[in-house]
Design a protein around this motif. Sequence first.
Motif, PDB file in Angstrom:
ATOM      1  N   GLN A  49      38.138 -18.683  -3.580  1.00  0.00           N
ATOM      2  CA  GLN A  49      38.339 -19.665  -2.521  1.00  0.00           C
ATOM      3  C   GLN A  49      39.260 -19.160  -1.415  1.00  0.00           C
ATOM      4  O   GLN A  49      39.501 -19.857  -0.428  1.00  0.00           O
ATOM      5  N   SER A  96      31.901 -17.498  -3.092  1.00  0.00           N
ATOM      6  CA  SER A  96      32.808 -18.609  -2.774  1.00  0.00           C
ATOM      7  C   SER A  96      32.182 -19.964  -3.095  1.00  0.00           C
ATOM      8  O   SER A  96      32.860 -20.873  -3.570  1.00  0.00           O
ATOM      9  N   PRO A 100      33.452 -21.643  -8.129  1.00  0.00           N
ATOM     10  CA  PRO A 100      34.392 -22.681  -8.579  1.00  0.00           C
ATOM     11  C   PRO A 100      33.880 -23.619  -9.664  1.00  0.00           C
ATOM     12  O   PRO A 100      34.621 -23.978 -10.570  1.00  0.00           O
TER      13      PRO A 100
END
Length: 107
Positions: A49, A96, A100
């Motif tokens: 991130q 990116s 997550p």
Amino acid sequence: MFELKKKEDGNTYHFVLKAKNGQVILSSEVYNSKSAASNGIESVKKNSQDDTKFERKTAKNGKFYFNLKASNGQIIGSSQMYAGEAGMENGISSVSENAPNASIKEL
């Protein structure tokens, strides 16, 4: 999705991050334990991130790739080789976007 694999030697581990289309977008270094590899996955989720953690590189053959680094500067994952810078940037964007919330599948 992260795929966590035990290497053929039976003692070390490696993981890859795959995009939704199944293409590998990041490959890890080799880890000496499953817990170390799991920590590496968590580090990818966190550091993906922060754009400053992506080290953009050009290989000797003129192709482009990137490394994702942890806060301590160690490489936690590397990309494939890309023909152009735009492809490399798309790869960074994909890491990116996908890392997550990616699930972990043990193979």
